[in-house]
Design a protein around this motif. Structure first.
Motif, PDB file in Angstrom:
ATOM      1  N   PHE A  56      11.127  13.449  -6.171  1.00  0.00           N
ATOM      2  CA  PHE A  56      11.781  14.016  -7.606  1.00  0.00           C
ATOM      3  C   PHE A  56      11.191  12.929  -8.887  1.00  0.00           C
ATOM      4  N   VAL A  57      10.637  13.548  -9.733  1.00  0.00           N
ATOM      5  CA  VAL A  57       9.788  12.667 -10.670  1.00  0.00           C
ATOM      6  C   VAL A  57      10.654  12.856 -11.960  1.00  0.00           C
ATOM      7  N   ALA A 102       0.862  -1.283   0.058  1.00  0.00           N
ATOM      8  CA  ALA A 102      -0.078  -0.267  -0.235  1.00  0.00           C
ATOM      9  C   ALA A 102       0.898   1.320   0.110  1.00  0.00           C
ATOM     10  N   GLU A 103       2.070   1.197   0.619  1.00  0.00           N
ATOM     11  CA  GLU A 103       2.872   2.730   0.894  1.00  0.00           C
ATOM     12  C   GLU A 103       3.690   2.597  -0.415  1.00  0.00           C
ATOM     13  N   LYS A 104       3.932   1.416  -1.073  1.00  0.00           N
ATOM     14  CA  LYS A 104       4.651   1.502  -2.345  1.00  0.00           C
ATOM     15  C   LYS A 104       3.825   2.129  -3.454  1.00  0.00           C
ATOM     16  N   PHE A 105       2.498   1.548  -3.584  1.00  0.00           N
ATOM     17  CA  PHE A 105       1.510   1.906  -4.191  1.00  0.00           C
ATOM     18  C   PHE A 105       1.149   3.455  -4.212  1.00  0.00           C
ATOM     19  N   ALA A 106       1.060   3.839  -3.160  1.00  0.00           N
ATOM     20  CA  ALA A 106       0.576   5.320  -2.820  1.00  0.00           C
ATOM     21  C   ALA A 106       1.894   6.347  -3.321  1.00  0.00           C
ATOM     22  N   ARG A 107       3.141   5.789  -3.137  1.00  0.00           N
ATOM     23  CA  ARG A 107       4.218   6.701  -3.569  1.00  0.00           C
ATOM     24  C   ARG A 107       4.731   6.619  -5.137  1.00  0.00           C
ATOM     25  N   MET A 109       2.839  10.201  -3.093  1.00  0.00           N
ATOM     26  CA  MET A 109       2.645  10.688  -1.934  1.00  0.00           C
ATOM     27  C   MET A 109       3.976  10.653  -1.117  1.00  0.00           C
ATOM     28  N   LYS A 110       4.244  11.361   0.114  1.00  0.00           N
ATOM     29  CA  LYS A 110       5.498  11.225   0.598  1.00  0.00           C
ATOM     30  C   LYS A 110       5.386  11.706   1.850  1.00  0.00           C
ATOM     31  N   LYS A 111       6.456  11.479   2.620  1.00  0.00           N
ATOM     32  CA  LYS A 111       6.500  11.706   4.041  1.00  0.00           C
ATOM     33  C   LYS A 111       6.824  13.206   4.506  1.00  0.00           C
TER      34      LYS A 111
END
Length: 99
Positions: free
Chosen positions: A90-91, A72-77, A82-84
């Motif tokens: 950086f895209v 879930a965290e990997k998918f959101a990032r 999304m970030k902390k």
């Protein structure tokens, strides 16, 4: 020559020719309409196949998200950038070289 003239004088032949012309060119379901309907049906079939593949992919992603919190965290990032609070994102977009 007389057989050809007799053929054109035959009322059944003339009725058949008139009916065929009417069905091919003047009817609501003429040949051009049938071609357009067929091409539209093919286009819609391709769209259906595309959306079925996308639906299957989304179902797989949803199943993976429901089973693993790290996923879930990997998918959101990856998908939603999304970030902390203490991170920068950086895209990197790679452009293809034109020869």
């Amino acid at each position: 020559m007389t057989r050809l003239i007799d053929l054109f004088r035959n009322k059944y032949f003339l009725a058949t020719v008139a009916f065929a012309l009417w069905m091919l060119f003047f009817d609501k379901n003429d040949m051009m309409s049938q071609y357009e309907y067929r091409s539209q049906a093919n286009k819609l079939q391709e769209e259906k196949e595309y959306f079925e593949k996308e639906t299957a992919q989304v179902k797989n992603d949803l199943n993976e998200l429901n089973t693993n919190l790290n996923t879930a965290e990997k998918f959101a990032r990856e998908k939603y950038f999304m970030k902390k609070d203490n991170e920068d994102v950086f895209v990197i977009i790679r452009e293809e070289k034109k020869d």
